[in-house]
Scaffold this motif. Sequence first.
Motif, PDB file in Angstrom:
ATOM      1  N   TYR A 196       0.840  -1.206   0.000  1.00  0.00           N
ATOM      2  CA  TYR A 196       0.000   0.000   0.000  1.00  0.00           C
ATOM      3  C   TYR A 196       0.870   1.250   0.000  1.00  0.00           C
ATOM      4  N   GLN A 197       1.929   1.243   0.796  1.00  0.00           N
ATOM      5  CA  GLN A 197       2.830   2.401   0.849  1.00  0.00           C
ATOM      6  C   GLN A 197       3.509   2.614  -0.498  1.00  0.00           C
ATOM      7  N   GLN A 198       3.927   1.540  -1.149  1.00  0.00           N
ATOM      8  CA  GLN A 198       4.541   1.652  -2.473  1.00  0.00           C
ATOM      9  C   GLN A 198       3.558   2.237  -3.478  1.00  0.00           C
ATOM     10  N   MET A 199       2.329   1.748  -3.457  1.00  0.00           N
ATOM     11  CA  MET A 199       1.320   2.251  -4.396  1.00  0.00           C
ATOM     12  C   MET A 199       1.021   3.727  -4.126  1.00  0.00           C
ATOM     13  N   LYS A 200       0.974   4.101  -2.854  1.00  0.00           N
ATOM     14  CA  LYS A 200       0.720   5.494  -2.496  1.00  0.00           C
ATOM     15  C   LYS A 200       1.858   6.395  -2.989  1.00  0.00           C
ATOM     16  N   GLU A 201       3.110   5.957  -2.809  1.00  0.00           N
ATOM     17  CA  GLU A 201       4.254   6.730  -3.283  1.00  0.00           C
ATOM     18  C   GLU A 201       4.257   6.848  -4.800  1.00  0.00           C
TER      19      GLU A 201
ATOM     20  N   ALA B 136       3.974  10.347  -6.823  1.00  0.00           N
ATOM     21  CA  ALA B 136       4.980  10.700  -7.826  1.00  0.00           C
ATOM     22  C   ALA B 136       4.306  11.002  -9.162  1.00  0.00           C
ATOM     23  N   PHE B 137       3.302  10.222  -9.509  1.00  0.00           N
ATOM     24  CA  PHE B 137       2.556  10.454 -10.747  1.00  0.00           C
ATOM     25  C   PHE B 137       1.825  11.796 -10.697  1.00  0.00           C
ATOM     26  N   ASP B 138       1.146  12.067  -9.575  1.00  0.00           N
ATOM     27  CA  ASP B 138       0.445  13.342  -9.418  1.00  0.00           C
ATOM     28  C   ASP B 138       1.415  14.516  -9.459  1.00  0.00           C
TER      29      ASP B 138
END
Length: 133
Positions: free
Chosen positions: A46-51, A55-57
């Motif tokens: 979840y933390q990886q997906m959030k990061e 980064a994309f945003d």
Amino acid sequence: MVHIIPLSVAQRRLDIGNGVQYPQGSPIGGAMQGLGDHLSAVAERYQQMKEQQEAFDAELARRRFDGEIAQAEDEATANAPADGSGLHEAMYGQVDPHNGRVMKTGLFDRLFAAALPNMPESQRAARPRERKA
């Protein structure tokens, strides 16, 4: 009606008695450890997906900002006098060469200040360093 809990009951502890002893530990303990490991892996993913999302945003916000700057530069160039005087000052402001303090802000500073709140919080700290560069 008031219920009073006897002191001897309140101090009682779990009586494990002569339970079965497992050589490798309790199967429940192993299952709980496995569950804990699984939950840790889920939290890490979840933390990886959030990061990745942040980064994309941040990249989208950076590209939007770069587009606004390019458009502002085009408009400033089109509206500048033929000799180009004041073009840099209108777009980027004026800095005192002796101490490096900003004497007059330009359009870039206003666009940058407007774009910074749209940046994800985790990515926001790096943007002012980019601005100075």
